[in-house]
Design a protein around this motif. Structure first.
Motif, PDB file in Angstrom:
ATOM      1  N   LYS A  68      12.778  -1.834   3.406  1.00 56.76           N
ATOM      2  CA  LYS A  68      12.515  -3.092   2.703  1.00 56.76           C
ATOM      3  C   LYS A  68      12.032  -4.203   3.625  1.00 56.76           C
ATOM      4  CE  LYS A  68      15.640  -2.304  -1.175  1.00 56.76           C
ATOM      5  NZ  LYS A  68      15.858  -0.875  -0.899  1.00 56.76           N
ATOM      6  N   LYS A  69      12.200  -4.041   4.943  1.00 54.29           N
ATOM      7  CA  LYS A  69      11.845  -5.112   5.877  1.00 54.29           C
ATOM      8  C   LYS A  69      10.696  -4.761   6.828  1.00 54.29           C
ATOM      9  CE  LYS A  69      16.496  -7.141   6.006  1.00 54.29           C
ATOM     10  NZ  LYS A  69      17.637  -7.526   6.894  1.00 54.29           N
ATOM     11  N   GLU A  70      10.452  -3.474   7.045  1.00 49.97           N
ATOM     12  CA  GLU A  70       9.480  -3.071   8.054  1.00 49.97           C
ATOM     13  C   GLU A  70       8.664  -1.878   7.564  1.00 49.97           C
ATOM     14  OE1 GLU A  70      11.568  -3.657  12.299  1.00 49.97           O
ATOM     15  OE2 GLU A  70      12.654  -2.301  10.964  1.00 49.97           O
ATOM     16  N   SER A  71       7.524  -1.675   8.217  1.00 51.76           N
ATOM     17  CA  SER A  71       6.729  -0.479   7.929  1.00 51.76           C
ATOM     18  C   SER A  71       6.157   0.076   9.222  1.00 51.76           C
ATOM     19  CB  SER A  71       5.596  -0.801   6.946  1.00 51.76           C
ATOM     20  OG  SER A  71       4.592  -1.587   7.565  1.00 51.76           O
ATOM     21  N   TYR A  72       5.748   1.336   9.150  1.00 44.78           N
ATOM     22  CA  TYR A  72       5.129   1.999  10.295  1.00 44.78           C
ATOM     23  C   TYR A  72       4.006   2.877   9.770  1.00 44.78           C
ATOM     24  CZ  TYR A  72       4.978   3.381  15.142  1.00 44.78           C
ATOM     25  OH  TYR A  72       4.588   3.544  16.444  1.00 44.78           O
ATOM     26  N   ALA A  85      -7.658  12.572  15.912  1.00 42.19           N
ATOM     27  CA  ALA A  85      -7.626  11.480  14.940  1.00 42.19           C
ATOM     28  C   ALA A  85      -8.677  10.443  15.308  1.00 42.19           C
ATOM     29  CB  ALA A  85      -6.245  10.830  14.920  1.00 42.19           C
ATOM     30  N   GLU A  86      -9.485  10.091  14.345  1.00 42.18           N
ATOM     31  CA  GLU A  86     -10.498   9.054  14.562  1.00 42.18           C
ATOM     32  C   GLU A  86      -9.838   7.697  14.790  1.00 42.18           C
ATOM     33  OE1 GLU A  86     -14.266   7.825  15.222  1.00 42.18           O
ATOM     34  OE2 GLU A  86     -13.819   9.856  14.577  1.00 42.18           O
ATOM     35  N   TYR A  87      -8.675   7.477  14.135  1.00 42.82           N
ATOM     36  CA  TYR A  87      -7.957   6.207  14.251  1.00 42.82           C
ATOM     37  C   TYR A  87      -6.507   6.504  14.649  1.00 42.82           C
ATOM     38  CZ  TYR A  87     -12.100   4.751  11.776  1.00 42.82           C
ATOM     39  OH  TYR A  87     -13.420   4.554  11.427  1.00 42.82           O
ATOM     40  N   PRO A  88      -6.244   6.626  15.949  1.00 45.25           N
ATOM     41  CA  PRO A  88      -4.923   7.065  16.409  1.00 45.25           C
ATOM     42  C   PRO A  88      -3.913   5.942  16.637  1.00 45.25           C
ATOM     43  CG  PRO A  88      -6.429   6.984  18.252  1.00 45.25           C
ATOM     44  CD  PRO A  88      -7.232   6.591  17.045  1.00 45.25           C
ATOM     45  N   GLU A  89      -4.217   4.725  16.175  1.00 44.89           N
ATOM     46  CA  GLU A  89      -3.297   3.616  16.394  1.00 44.89           C
ATOM     47  C   GLU A  89      -1.947   3.842  15.715  1.00 44.89           C
ATOM     48  OE1 GLU A  89      -7.499   1.930  16.324  1.00 44.89           O
ATOM     49  OE2 GLU A  89      -6.326   3.290  15.060  1.00 44.89           O
ATOM     50  N   ASN A  90      -0.902   3.403  16.367  1.00 45.51           N
ATOM     51  CA  ASN A  90       0.437   3.331  15.770  1.00 45.51           C
ATOM     52  C   ASN A  90       0.695   1.867  15.452  1.00 45.51           C
ATOM     53  OD1 ASN A  90       2.220   6.095  16.492  1.00 45.51           O
ATOM     54  ND2 ASN A  90       0.379   5.781  17.694  1.00 45.51           N
ATOM     55  N   ILE A  91       0.945   1.553  14.175  1.00 43.88           N
ATOM     56  CA  ILE A  91       1.025   0.160  13.742  1.00 43.88           C
ATOM     57  C   ILE A  91       2.380  -0.099  13.104  1.00 43.88           C
ATOM     58  CG2 ILE A  91       0.012  -1.616  12.267  1.00 43.88           C
ATOM     59  CD1 ILE A  91      -2.627   0.007  12.405  1.00 43.88           C
ATOM     60  N   GLY A  92       3.172  -0.940  13.737  1.00 40.14           N
ATOM     61  CA  GLY A  92       4.454  -1.363  13.200  1.00 40.14           C
ATOM     62  C   GLY A  92       4.359  -2.787  12.677  1.00 40.14           C
ATOM     63  N   ILE A  93       4.959  -3.030  11.518  1.00 41.39           N
ATOM     64  CA  ILE A  93       4.879  -4.354  10.894  1.00 41.39           C
ATOM     65  C   ILE A  93       6.272  -4.856  10.554  1.00 41.39           C
ATOM     66  CG2 ILE A  93       4.132  -5.599   8.826  1.00 41.39           C
ATOM     67  CD1 ILE A  93       1.615  -3.977   8.813  1.00 41.39           C
TER      68      ILE A  93
END
Length: 268
Positions: free
Chosen positions: A56-60, A96-104
């Motif tokens: 509920k507070k974060e995403s990955y 992977a064309e877009y290998p970024e790891n994105i945490g929010i």
């Protein structure tokens, strides 16, 4: 051959798992991305997939290929041998064309990404602003509302499901009053679509699994990615290729540099 070699140069090391940073997930979403990696007017689109883990507070958010490879490495189903040729054969299917790891989180966006043979990280404020539009579209069984924003040098259109009260979505997009189920820019260079959503409560122990990460300024990262095409000399990569093949590959790198079409045209 060109594509395989580029996968080797830019993506092989993204699966090196040394240290684990876990993420506690309560929900899971899958997205397809229809994208054009070339800026040519007649560029063909390609398709790839991503996973979004949320509470509920974060995403990955990360590439499904990277997620699968990280999982197999973590559970020791596959491993690196140190032999570049053998490792390429093992891991190229997870490129992977877009290998970024994105945490929010509520206030920040955290990104870890490979640049050739190193990892860099940066963070940026989570300050996206949306305009809600009184337009709706039926997506699946849901009546989804439209929202628009200008971000990263592109105009974006999103449709969110107000019946799923999770304020997350693909890539770095979030802060809508419902899960984003479709997102695209007005040129249709990048088009995300939700294909899976479910409750899944678990801890992912390999969410961000890299060490020796160097902090970087965000404005440099995409330029480094673009310059990586020019900085690759295939005579250093291929041992048995003839001189004409090397020249063709190096010329192709120049074309890829000129035609590079990143998701972010500017950093804000």
């Amino acid at each position: 051959m060109n594509k395989k070699i580029l996968f080797l140069v830019f993506n092989l090391l993204i699966f090196s798992i040394k240290a684990q940073k876990s993420f506690s997930s309560e929900y899971e979403a899958g997205y397809t991305l229809d994208y054009k990696k070339s800026n040519l007017p007649n560029a063909k689109s390609e398709l790839t997939t991503f996973i979004l883990m949320m509470n509920k507070k974060e995403s990955y958010f990360k590439s499904m290929n990277v997620y699968v490879a990280d999982s197999l490495k973590y559970y020791k189903k596959i491993k690196e041998t140190g032999n570049a040729v053998l490792d390429f054969k093992t891991f190229s299917r997870f490129s992977a064309e877009y290998p970024e790891n994105i945490g929010i989180t509520i206030g920040k966006i955290y990104v870890t990404t490979p640049i050739t043979q190193a990892y860099v990280s940066y963070e940026e404020p989570n300050n996206i602003e949306w305009t809600l539009i009184n337009e709706f579209k039926k997506i699946g069984n849901a009546n989804c509302q439209k929202a628009i924003t200008k971000k990263y040098g592109r105009n974006w259109i999103a449709y969110f499901n107000p019946n799923i009260p999770l304020s997350f979505g693909p890539y770095k997009f979030n802060k809508l009053p419902g899960l984003i189920v479709e997102l695209y820019d007005d040129k249709k260079d990048f088009h995300y679509k939700l294909y899976l959503f479910k409750k899944r409560k678990y801890v992912c122990p390999f969410a961000n699994s890299y060490k020796n990460i160097k902090p970087a300024k965000k404005e440099h990262v995409y330029q480094w990615k673009k310059e990586a095409f020019l900085n690759t000399d295939f005579s250093d990569v291929l041992d048995n290729a003839d001189a004409e093949t090397i020249r063709k590959l190096n010329r192709n790198s120049r074309k890829l540099y000129d035609q590079y079409n990143p998701i972010e045209l500017n950093p804000n």
